[in-house]
Design a protein around this motif. Structure first.
Motif, short mmCIF file in Angstrom:
data_model
loop_
_atom_site.label_atom_id
_atom_site.label_comp_id
_atom_site.label_asym_id
_atom_site.label_seq_id
_atom_site.Cartn_x
_atom_site.Cartn_y
_atom_site.Cartn_z
N ARG A 15 -50.76 -8.43 -28.28
CA ARG A 15 -52.01 -8.14 -29.20
C ARG A 15 -51.47 -6.80 -29.96
N ALA A 16 -50.96 -5.93 -29.03
CA ALA A 16 -50.51 -4.41 -29.34
C ALA A 16 -49.33 -4.50 -30.40
N LEU A 17 -48.51 -5.73 -30.09
CA LEU A 17 -47.19 -5.76 -31.22
C LEU A 17 -47.69 -6.25 -32.25
N GLU A 18 -48.52 -7.06 -32.57
CA GLU A 18 -49.23 -8.17 -33.50
C GLU A 18 -49.79 -6.85 -34.52
N GLU A 19 -50.55 -5.99 -33.73
CA GLU A 19 -51.30 -5.01 -34.59
C GLU A 19 -50.33 -4.07 -35.46
N ARG A 20 -49.04 -3.91 -34.66
CA ARG A 20 -48.13 -3.22 -35.46
C ARG A 20 -47.11 -4.00 -36.18
N VAL B 215 -39.39 -11.06 -27.98
CA VAL B 215 -39.81 -10.56 -29.21
C VAL B 215 -38.76 -10.84 -29.99
N PRO B 216 -38.82 -11.55 -31.14
CA PRO B 216 -37.49 -11.84 -32.12
C PRO B 216 -37.31 -10.41 -32.83
N VAL B 217 -35.99 -9.83 -32.98
CA VAL B 217 -35.55 -8.61 -33.66
C VAL B 217 -34.42 -9.24 -34.80
N VAL C 58 -31.67 -2.63 -31.54
CA VAL C 58 -33.24 -2.34 -30.99
C VAL C 58 -32.80 -2.05 -29.63
N VAL C 59 -32.07 -2.61 -28.64
CA VAL C 59 -32.05 -2.34 -27.43
C VAL C 59 -31.44 -0.68 -26.97
N ALA C 60 -30.69 -0.24 -27.89
CA ALA C 60 -30.09 1.08 -27.84
C ALA C 60 -31.02 2.07 -28.33
N ARG C 61 -31.72 1.74 -29.47
CA ARG C 61 -32.90 2.60 -29.94
C ARG C 61 -34.05 2.77 -28.82
N ALA D 95 -42.97 1.85 -29.52
CA ALA D 95 -41.53 2.00 -29.36
C ALA D 95 -40.72 1.05 -29.84
N ILE D 96 -41.35 -0.08 -29.77
CA ILE D 96 -40.62 -1.31 -30.30
C ILE D 96 -40.79 -1.63 -31.73
N ALA D 97 -42.04 -1.42 -32.25
CA ALA D 97 -42.20 -1.48 -33.78
C ALA D 97 -41.17 -0.40 -34.19
N GLU D 98 -41.05 0.89 -33.68
CA GLU D 98 -40.38 1.86 -34.38
C GLU D 98 -38.78 1.46 -34.14
N ALA D 99 -38.46 0.98 -33.23
CA ALA D 99 -37.01 0.38 -33.08
C ALA D 99 -36.70 -0.69 -34.03
#
Length: 445
Positions: free
Chosen positions: A359-364, A378-380, A386-389, A429-433
């Motif tokens: 839910r938190a990821l979807e909100e972002r 999480v598809p990226v 992404v892993v490094a960031r 952090a995930i959304a930013e990465a």
């Protein structure tokens, strides 16, 4: 002939040995094409049947693979380092949400179970020549399988899911055979299949399990075996639904000669019902491990299947380890009989964390998957970046390369160690990465 290397020999065994020596010395590389059969026969001045016999021997040993008119080539070497080596090491101060381990606080204490097993062994020691499967464990496992609609069949015991799957594959397949596997899927299984000289064929999955059209393509393409995860699929959390099970059973019914392996490692940590595919093919097994619910070091998996397959597994086991320790079997019996865990409580704990993160990821604006179990996928667009960031921002996640063959890039997050207060910072952090903004939730589908 193949550059600087000359294949030698007059007999089939000598020709095969010559090729194997070259591969071992690195003079023939994985993927390198061998000479056409007749061309090599002329070169060596031998009968083409001799070369055919040599190539057949090499294929059966898993040294080469043949592709019809495209010829024979050196097989890729089994991974010398497993996909598990593609992990991110979490330095001090970095939160590890990559390891795939269960939450230790949700595992039952083992002292009483192990003490009871030791006391039972004192009363009735297990000696050579006794049955490999404990009578009580067999009865409890059989009753549980029957309640869930699995056909009445013999029981065997192995040292975990991967051990069971390896034994079943070896009981039916030969090097070069194709095995349909989920993609993304369990990294250890994706390592095991080529290590056995088998060829993995990727089958896409969605939240309800293997996609029927992808499975059909794999079966029509000659897959000799299929491995599916019933619930808590690693890494996506997929769980086979009732309608999907019906589709897959219909599909498999048209390929009765295919070996079906079902992995129910999520038993005890999910509250979704089992929808088994078992029994629709001539040869099948369903494997149920204790690792996720009772602890990874409790190395036991109960499996049931058609009589021929179970008999082969038991027979080969007798020639190797003999049996899985009855001390472990008795401990598992005690845990089952005393209801040492409540699956609804365990599933609820993992589900609350998993759903909160999704839910938190979807909100972002970040789409994520996780229908059951302890992982979120999480598809990226660029998993390495992404892993490094994320590591730089204090979070170690699992790179999707550990689980993928042909499927798009992604990262896996294990929610076992997350607290409620962790969810928002991790999602940020995930959304930013990723660099995903609000309204871009469909970008990576």
């Amino acid at each position: 002939m193949l550059g600087e290397y000359r294949i030698e020999g007059r007999r089939a065994s000598e020709i095969a040995a010559s090729v194997e020596r070259a591969i071992g010395a690195g003079e023939l590389q994985p993927g390198e094409v061998l000479p056409p059969l007749r061309e090599l026969a002329v070169y060596l001045e031998v009968n083409p049947n001799t070369v055919a016999s040599a190539y057949r021997t090499l294929r059966d040993r898993g040294v080469i693979e043949t592709a019809g008119r495209r010829g024979s080539r050196v097989r890729p070497r089994p991974a010398s380092t497993s996909r598990e080596a593609l992990r991110v090491v979490a330095p001090p101060g970095v939160r590890n949400v990559a390891d795939g381990n269960p939450d230790p606080t949700l595992l039952p204490p083992l002292e009483e179970a192990l003490a009871e097993a030791a006391a039972r062994n004192t009363r009735r020691p297990v000696l050579y020549g006794m049955p490999a499967v404990d009578d009580d464990l067999e009865a409890l496992a059989r009753a549980a399988f029957t309640r869930e609609g699995v056909p009445e069949s013999p029981i065997a015991v192995a040292s975990g899911s991967l051990d069971a799957i390896e034994r079943v594959l070896a009981a039916h397949l030969r090097p070069g055979d194709a095995v349909a596997v989920e993609d993304p899927g369990w990294g250890s299984l994706l390592d095991l299949i080529p290590a056995l000289g088998l060829r993995p064929v990727p089958v896409g999955v969605d939240d309800e399990g293997p996609i029927p059209e992808r499975m059909a393509a794999a079966l029509d393409g000659g897959a000799r075996a299929v491995v599916v995860t019933d619930r808590a699929q690693n890494p996506t959390g997929a769980a086979i639904s009732g309608p999907r099970a019906a589709e897959l059973r219909t599909l498999l019914a048209g390929h009765r000669g295919v070996l079906l392996i079902e992995d129910d490692h999520g038993h005890g940590i999910v509250d979704l019902p089992l929808h088994p595919l078992s029994g629709v093919t001539d040869h099948w097994v369903l494997v149920r491990s204790t690792a996720k619910a009772y602890g990874p070091d409790l190395r036991l998996a109960a499996l049931t299947g058609d009589p021929i397959t179970i008999d082969r597994v038991r027979g080969r086991q007798r020639l190797g380890p003999g049996w899985v320790s009855h001390l472990i079997q008795h401990a598992v019996v005690h845990l089952w009989r005393t209801f040492a865990i409540d699956p609804k409580v365990v599933a609820g704990a993992y589900g609350a964390r998993r759903d909160a993160l999704i839910r938190a990821l979807e909100e972002r604006g970040v789409p994520a998957r996780g229908r059951s179990g302890m992982n979120v996928w999480v598809p990226v667009p660029d998993e390495t970046g992404v892993v490094a960031r994320l590591l730089h921002s204090g979070w170690a996640v699992a790179p999707g390369a550990r689980f993928r063959m042909q499927s798009p890039q992604g990262i896996r997050i294990t929610v076992s160690g997350l607290a409620v207060d962790d969810v928002a910072p991790l999602a940020d952090a995930i959304a930013e990465a990723i660099g995903a903004g609000v309204g871009e939730a469909r970008r990576y589908e």
